[in-house]
Design an enzyme around this catalytic site. Structure first.
Site, mmCIF file in Angstrom:
data_model
loop_
_atom_site.group_PDB
_atom_site.id
_atom_site.type_symbol
_atom_site.label_atom_id
_atom_site.label_comp_id
_atom_site.label_asym_id
_atom_site.label_seq_id
_atom_site.Cartn_x
_atom_site.Cartn_y
_atom_site.Cartn_z
ATOM 1 N N LYS A 11 44.326 -13.484 -36.736
ATOM 2 C CA LYS A 11 45.243 -13.283 -37.880
ATOM 3 C C LYS A 11 44.781 -14.011 -39.130
ATOM 4 O O LYS A 11 44.934 -13.502 -40.235
ATOM 5 C CB LYS A 11 46.657 -13.729 -37.525
ATOM 6 C CG LYS A 11 46.736 -15.066 -36.852
ATOM 7 C CD LYS A 11 47.672 -15.003 -35.658
ATOM 8 C CE LYS A 11 47.368 -16.105 -34.681
ATOM 9 N NZ LYS A 11 47.402 -15.688 -33.303
ATOM 10 N N THR B 125 41.812 -19.196 -23.927
ATOM 11 C CA THR B 125 43.016 -18.742 -23.223
ATOM 12 C C THR B 125 43.132 -17.220 -23.239
ATOM 13 O O THR B 125 43.312 -16.582 -22.199
ATOM 14 C CB THR B 125 44.282 -19.333 -23.887
ATOM 15 O OG1 THR B 125 44.128 -20.746 -23.952
ATOM 16 C CG2 THR B 125 45.522 -19.002 -23.090
ATOM 17 N N GLU C 196 46.093 -5.161 -33.008
ATOM 18 C CA GLU C 196 47.464 -5.293 -32.496
ATOM 19 C C GLU C 196 47.778 -6.732 -32.108
ATOM 20 O O GLU C 196 48.873 -7.231 -32.345
ATOM 21 C CB GLU C 196 47.641 -4.376 -31.273
ATOM 22 C CG GLU C 196 49.037 -4.345 -30.698
ATOM 23 C CD GLU C 196 50.057 -3.782 -31.676
ATOM 24 O OE1 GLU C 196 50.043 -2.579 -31.911
ATOM 25 O OE2 GLU C 196 50.855 -4.577 -32.219
ATOM 26 N N GLY D 291 50.326 -16.512 -25.847
ATOM 27 C CA GLY D 291 50.016 -16.658 -24.431
ATOM 28 C C GLY D 291 48.901 -15.709 -24.039
ATOM 29 O O GLY D 291 48.729 -14.646 -24.642
ATOM 30 N N LYS E 169 50.460 -13.765 -40.219
ATOM 31 C CA LYS E 169 50.990 -12.544 -39.588
ATOM 32 C C LYS E 169 51.795 -11.730 -40.591
ATOM 33 O O LYS E 169 51.708 -10.501 -40.633
ATOM 34 C CB LYS E 169 51.843 -12.924 -38.380
ATOM 35 C CG LYS E 169 50.998 -13.532 -37.249
ATOM 36 C CD LYS E 169 51.881 -14.240 -36.226
ATOM 37 C CE LYS E 169 51.047 -14.893 -35.132
ATOM 38 N NZ LYS E 169 51.852 -15.838 -34.321
ATOM 39 N N GLY F 136 53.428 -27.186 -23.148
ATOM 40 C CA GLY F 136 52.224 -26.402 -23.448
ATOM 41 C C GLY F 136 52.477 -25.343 -24.511
ATOM 42 O O GLY F 136 51.687 -24.412 -24.678
ATOM 43 N N GLU G 131 50.482 -27.179 -29.937
ATOM 44 C CA GLU G 131 49.188 -27.868 -29.920
ATOM 45 C C GLU G 131 49.402 -29.364 -30.194
ATOM 46 O O GLU G 131 50.438 -29.759 -30.741
ATOM 47 C CB GLU G 131 48.296 -27.318 -31.046
ATOM 48 C CG GLU G 131 48.154 -25.825 -31.093
ATOM 49 C CD GLU G 131 47.060 -25.316 -30.175
ATOM 50 O OE1 GLU G 131 46.266 -26.145 -29.665
ATOM 51 O OE2 GLU G 131 46.994 -24.099 -29.952
#
Lengths: 444, 444
Positions: free
Chosen positions: A109, A17, A133, A306, A209, A191, A194
């Site tokens: 991460k 993705t 980032e 996303g 994170k 969506g 998962e």
């Protein structure tokens, strides 16, 4: 800007993705990029075993590359973008790329939370650098804020909502009064979760994170394994509603906060006042509040996941690496955890907080006195007591719900008191305890 | 990082609230700075005619310097921090400093809004650079976000609350139902409004910041003089309350938004839905929402003024200039307005928006039909009509308030219709028209 690098070759490892979104922007949106930046980015290779996504974008087949060897040997590739995920192949490829003189951009991460120090040290040894980032909060430039815009500040606390899936589910539970299982199903259909949502709803992704953000904010090494992590999957809708009546919203919070004896670092569902801006972060959005000694409270809000939002952060990092800014930050800022000392991470028993406690008690005279006695014994000061009507969806067979909020108390004492309360014969069901996060008092 | 510059000399011009805070951090907080950054910053000079603030900080008197000549001649000073304010001496000193080879850090929004292009061009000509994070939204790193973290994004809109004084006053009007004059007095007593609040409450300060932010976000030159600016000083509390009943909060908004024919750039009090995160930005806080084509909506929140928050941004800029990052951004990013073309700034008559309209009408049959006819004639589609009870503090002598909200309409048509409505004999007082700002639809 580094000279003779007007065109920078980029290899993208992993075309899922996020990789697909990066490839899309680098290939089909060169007009936007050129209007905004002088540096020309040249997508040189896409390394993956599955090119379905790249093929759907009508990518030149010559870019497809099944292994990393070609990339490592090609001196025109200055930057390797790792979007494979996981902590095995990704780690190996990053290490090999660093040794081949490439700069690294990654969104990984989990890898950074577990092996960040090691990889940063290797990058330093190789005279290279790693930009990440996209590893925290997707398109929100929060890593830059910590390393650059806020660098002057001693950071006293970070409050984050850094997992969009959990926030979407909690928002649905809060706003539409859906039970957890229904809200999860809705998120999966949209969506936003998962099929196996474990990493998200059990707080692990937030923990990854938080480890990264805390290490940079405090300039310390954070041991991921020492972060107490709780997820949202055991939350009962009645607590969300009782909390709301008290003026609180429940959020999956990733917290790092200086307390007297060390840093209190945790991930868990907690109540936050409706007056705090984080309370209004809803749906799939993320936000991170940072409390600096000079700036006071600043907050960064946006889409935490996303393809496109994450690709925005990744390409910003590619530019930063290509122009030499990442190297400059790497050399000049003292907050990188590879060279930092270990943080003193408090154990859960030492946390100091206020608490929301739901007891299920016999509806008889004298019961509250028994409870109050237990709290008093553990020096926990009660702030409010509210006997609630039974919630319509409640499973409670006997007893009535009684909501207690405490003044700031040590968590170990609260848990000890609850252990005793749970054993009382007036207690009819296991007690529920949820932290209430107060607004951090700005030190400015 | 530029070599042989481990210690960078800094001169601070102007030692008022912000200058004093910069001096305080540079002199008394070196331990925090050294823990966070390798670069050593050396405060070399404080140039001012009034050293009261510096003296209160027990600053070494040798740093006091009554004129700029000494600074310009001293090669150990790499960075000049302009905190004089205004557009005369500040401009002259910046120009002379640039010509003497210094890099500039400034918080001067008025100067940049009026003469930014000129000064940036001079900096480029001299091989130098100007950093101005502190010019917009105090301690919030929003300039960096636009030039670096979000650089990949075509920006479609910016919605900002960029004046803390006005936001404090509007928050008091909204939350405590205070009339404007009382709320202003309260802000003055709290030290959050000047004795002469014109620049803040009439929207001019917001306009300066909007000009700077818009030029960087869109990569175009913005003509400050073409920005329609309205302040909050004429707002009636009854409109705030009627708006709230409809689900809106009033904010002094600084807006730049792509519309079909150009960019709609304005400052004015406008309604925004309670569901938008900007609606919850209260008291002296600022926030800027940025809509990028890849990130979607991101928002940056914090204290937009005050000594310490602004000093945080200034010292971050000093580090950025000292390490060469500002120069790199100056050379590599294409968004600097000195080299950009002029934006197509729409005139107010061409804005497209929804509107809240308060009419004061005779309470008789057939009146609404007359009004509706006028709106229809100008192709304005009405979304809702609500006849209100008279507000208890109302000055209305005759007629009743009727609130109309419109569907998106061109502002010129709305004003033309209202001009006709105002002339009708059923209209008993001047109509009030306030824009309703809809959530910008993300393009991701």
């Amino acid at each position: 800007m580094e000279k003779n690098k007007e065109k920078t070759g980029v290899a993208v490892l992993g075309c899922g993705t996020v990789g697909g979104a990066v490839v899309k922007i680098l290939t089909t949106q060169q007009d936007i990029l050129k209007a905004r930046h002088k540096m020309e980015l040249q997508l040189s290779y896409i390394v993956d075993i599955d090119f379905t996504r790249a093929e759907a974008l009508h990518i030149d087949k010559k870019l497809f590359c099944p292994d990393i060897e070609t990339v490592l040997k090609d001196d025109s590739v200055g930057i390797v973008v790792e979007l494979i995920g996981g902590t095995t192949i990704a780690k190996e490829y990053i290490e090999r790329s660093l040794k081949a003189g490439k700069k690294i951009v990654t969104a990984n991460k989990a890898l950074l939370a577990h092996h960040g120090n090691e990889l940063l040290a290797l990058a330093r040894e190789q005279g290279s650098c790693i930009a990440f980032e996209a590893s925290c909060a997707g398109g929100i430039p929060i890593i830059r804020a910590l390393l650059d815009g806020l660098v002057v500040n001693r950071i006293d606390a970070i409050y984050g909502i850094v997992n969009g899936t959990s926030n979407y589910i909690l928002s649905a539970m809060t706003m539409d009064s859906l039970p957890y299982s229904t809200a999860l199903k809705e998120a999966q259909e949209a969506g936003l979760a998962e099929a196996d949502p474990t990493l998200d709803v059990e707080g692990i992704d937030s923990g990854h994170k938080l480890a990264i953000l805390t290490s940079l904010a405090f300039g310390k090494r954070i041991d991921f394994k020492k972060i107490p992590i709780e997820g949202i999957h055991t939350l009962d809708i009645c607590d969300i509603e009782y909390g709301r009546e008290l003026g609180y919203v429940i959020k999956l919070l990733a917290i790092a906060q200086k307390q007297e004896k060390g840093i209190c670092v945790y991930v868990r569902p907690a109540f936050i006042s409706m007056e705090h801006p984080l309370a209004w972060v809803s749906g799939p959005f993320n936000a991170v509040s940072v409390y600096g000694h000079a700036t006071g409270h600043t907050m960064y809000y946006g889409r935490g996941a996303g393809g496109d939002p994450t690709a925005s952060a990744i390409i910003a990092d590619i530019y930063q690496a290509a122009t030499g800014i990442t190297s400059t930050l790497f050399a000049s800022v003292n907050l990188w955890p590879d060279r930092a000392e270990n943080a003193v991470q408090l154990s859960r028993m030492d946390f100091k907080s206020r608490y929301y406690i739901r007891l299920t008690l016999d509806d008889k005279p004298g019961v509250l006195a028994k409870i109050a006695e237990k709290f008093g014994k553990h020096t926990i000061s009660i702030s409010s007591v509210l006997q609630q009507e039974l919630h319509p969806d409640s499973d409670i067979q006997e007893g009535v719900p009684v909501i207690i909020t405490t003044h700031p108390a040590v968590e170990g004492s609260v848990l000890a008191a609850l252990k005793e309360v749970n054993k009382l014969d007036v207690t009819k069901a296991e007690s529920v305890c949820i932290a209430i996060l107060d607004e951090y008092i700005e030190k400015i």
